[in-house]
Design a protein around this motif. Structure first.
Motif, short mmCIF file in Angstrom:
data_model
loop_
_atom_site.label_atom_id
_atom_site.label_comp_id
_atom_site.label_asym_id
_atom_site.label_seq_id
_atom_site.Cartn_x
_atom_site.Cartn_y
_atom_site.Cartn_z
N ASP A 210 82.79 46.53 115.47
CA ASP A 210 82.96 45.19 116.00
C ASP A 210 81.87 44.24 115.49
OD1 ASP A 210 85.23 45.78 117.34
OD2 ASP A 210 84.39 45.73 119.35
N TRP A 211 80.63 44.75 115.40
CA TRP A 211 79.55 43.90 114.90
C TRP A 211 79.69 43.63 113.41
CZ3 TRP A 211 76.06 40.48 116.12
CH2 TRP A 211 75.69 40.36 117.46
N LEU A 212 80.12 44.63 112.66
CA LEU A 212 80.37 44.40 111.23
C LEU A 212 81.46 43.35 111.05
CD1 LEU A 212 80.27 48.05 109.84
CD2 LEU A 212 78.58 46.25 109.44
N SER A 213 82.49 43.46 111.88
CA SER A 213 83.58 42.48 111.83
C SER A 213 83.07 41.09 112.18
CB SER A 213 84.69 42.90 112.81
OG SER A 213 85.66 41.89 112.92
N LEU A 214 82.23 41.00 113.20
CA LEU A 214 81.69 39.70 113.60
C LEU A 214 80.89 39.06 112.47
CD1 LEU A 214 79.93 38.87 116.97
CD2 LEU A 214 78.95 38.11 114.81
N LEU B 80 86.05 41.77 105.31
CA LEU B 80 86.59 41.76 106.67
C LEU B 80 87.93 42.50 106.72
CD1 LEU B 80 86.28 40.66 109.56
CD2 LEU B 80 87.46 38.59 108.81
N PHE B 81 88.75 42.30 105.71
CA PHE B 81 90.04 42.99 105.62
C PHE B 81 89.84 44.51 105.59
CE2 PHE B 81 93.83 44.11 102.81
CZ PHE B 81 94.75 44.02 103.84
N CYS B 82 88.84 44.95 104.86
CA CYS B 82 88.53 46.39 104.78
C CYS B 82 88.04 46.91 106.12
CB CYS B 82 87.49 46.66 103.70
SG CYS B 82 88.07 46.38 102.01
N VAL C 148 107.65 45.76 105.32
CA VAL C 148 106.84 46.92 104.95
C VAL C 148 105.74 47.17 105.98
CG1 VAL C 148 105.20 47.83 103.23
CG2 VAL C 148 107.30 46.68 102.48
N PHE C 149 105.05 46.11 106.40
CA PHE C 149 103.91 46.23 107.28
C PHE C 149 104.25 45.76 108.69
CE2 PHE C 149 102.34 45.23 102.98
CZ PHE C 149 101.56 46.36 102.74
N ALA C 150 103.36 46.12 109.63
CA ALA C 150 103.42 45.53 110.96
C ALA C 150 103.33 44.02 110.81
CB ALA C 150 102.28 46.05 111.81
N GLY C 151 104.02 43.27 111.68
CA GLY C 151 104.10 41.83 111.53
C GLY C 151 102.75 41.15 111.43
N ARG C 152 101.82 41.56 112.28
CA ARG C 152 100.48 40.95 112.26
C ARG C 152 99.82 41.17 110.90
NH1 ARG C 152 95.73 41.80 116.76
NH2 ARG C 152 93.94 41.67 115.38
N ALA C 153 99.92 42.38 110.38
CA ALA C 153 99.31 42.68 109.07
C ALA C 153 100.05 41.96 107.96
CB ALA C 153 99.34 44.18 108.83
#
Length: 395
Positions: free
Chosen positions: A7-11, A97-99, A170-175
């Motif tokens: 979560d902190w890396l994402s932030l 961030l995507f990774c 192909v992907f989940a809608g959010r993705a």
């Protein structure tokens, strides 16, 4: 601890991404406004040789006089500003961030087995493939149709529509929404890295050799820069779309995304034309109509309460469902996340009652939660949750 660190890396990645993206968009929008605001000098004798036009403006208590050369100035200036690092750092921080969020947890974020049953390696490869293939196809279209702007615009638009349709199947809608945004952003940064900056370097090198720069590099760079400005707002929406499940969970989510992206491009075109002293109100009006159409199309249908015996369903009846399907993320100490998304806690009866509306909307109407249905909630359980809510969310 792992979730907390993630979560902190994402932030940190998200924060830096926002900072550099604002810098890039601001700089890009400014130069588009400048380019479209250029006017011929009233007294050509006062204009330096080779100047195409000038632009006067006032800002921050000062007056500014900008000039653009048709190809290049007669002599190389001592100090020359290059505009590329905001673009590069925006892409690098966005891909990081995507990774961190998506590629590190493909089963949660990328895969929806109701859309396409695939393994995590295939999902990750497909996600990266969209970015690479997106640029290759777009660049090929530009090279093939580069001299015919209208036809090129239509071809690129149709390709983006096709890519949106495929991604949403192909992907989940959010993705899928995020991947389309990342694909477009990759095109934008690749334009800077592969076309605009190399062309400018060749022009500078020619001047240093005492030669006249080839104007084709300026024309190509201008074309790609114009493409970037129209794509910007669709990309921004795609990056923010994970907050709006009513769009990406819709059965025709690809069409909803296409409508909203088109609305963004039309609204951007309105401001571009304003810089040319043309006020075309029909452009934002069409954009608003498209967004209202998307709103009407995504308006949720009520879930029949009687389907699960609504009058008899109490909080105690749905607590086991919440415990089995939701608290892995929505708890004071979640096991699948570093912290509860949006601060929603469902690990107590009070928390469940307080968030009854959210539960109904996200799990029953939109079926957006759990993410990727990682906890395998069933349709019967969703129906029971809906019956509880429509009966008044009784304690």
């Amino acid at each position: 601890m792992e979730g907390f660190i993630t979560d902190w890396l994402s932030l940190v990645a998200r924060w830096f991404h926002v900072i550099v993206a604002i810098a890039w968009i601001g700089e890009s929008f400014y130069f588009v406004a400048l380019d479209n605001g250029l006017r011929p000098a009233k007294d050509p004798a006062t204009m330096p040789k080779g100047v195409f036009g000038e632009f006067w403006h006032v800002h921050g208590g000062g007056f500014y006089h900008m000039q653009k050369y048709t190809v290049a100035p007669p002599n190389m200036p001592e100090k020359l500003h290059w505009s590329f690092w905001p673009s590069y750092t925006t892409w690098l921080t966005g891909f990081t961030l995507f990774c961190i969020v998506y590629l590190s947890s493909p089963n949660t974020y990328l895969i929806d087995k109701n859309v396409l049953d695939m393994g995590p390696v295939v999902a990750i490869s497909a996600a990266i493939g969209f970015l690479v293939v997106g640029w290759i196809v777009y660049d090929s279209l530009c090279r093939l149709l580069g001299q015919r702007d209208t036809l090129l615009g239509v071809a690129v638009g149709l390709y983006v529509l096709l890519a949106t349709y495929v991604a949403c199947h192909v992907f989940a809608g959010r993705a899928a929404y995020l991947i389309i945004g990342a694909m477009l952003a990759t095109m934008m940064t690749s334009n800077v890295l592969m076309i605009i900056i190399p062309g400018q370097r060749k022009m500078v090198a020619a001047m240093l050799r005492g030669e006249a720069p080839n104007p084709i590099y300026g024309k190509r760079g201008k074309q790609r820069s114009v493409h970037n400005t129209y794509v910007t707002l669709p990309v921004v929406f795609a990056m923010l779309s994970n907050h709006y499940a009513m769009t990406y969970t819709h059965p025709y989510n690809w069409a909803i995304l296409a409508l909203i992206m088109l609305a963004g491009a039309l609204i951007r075109q309105f401001f571009v034309m304003r810089h040319r002293d043309q006020t075309l109100w029909y452009l934002p009006l069409i954009g608003i109509v498209l967004i209202l159409g998307a709103f009407a199309w995504t308006f949720p249908k009520p879930v029949p309460a009687q389907a699960a015996g609504a009058t008899s369903v109490k909080l105690a009846d749905i607590e086991p469902i919440i415990a089995a399907r939701c608290v892995q993320c929505h708890a004071a100490h979640p096991t699948l996340m570093g912290s509860a998304p949006a601060g929603v806690l469902l690990d107590t009866p009070d928390g469940i009652a307080l968030n009854a509306q959210r539960i109904y909307q996200q799990a029953v109407q939109l079926k957006a939660m759990p993410l990727g249905n990682v906890t395998h909630i069933t349709d019967e359980e969703r129906t029971k949750l809906g019956a509880w809510f429509t009966a008044g969310a009784q304690r």
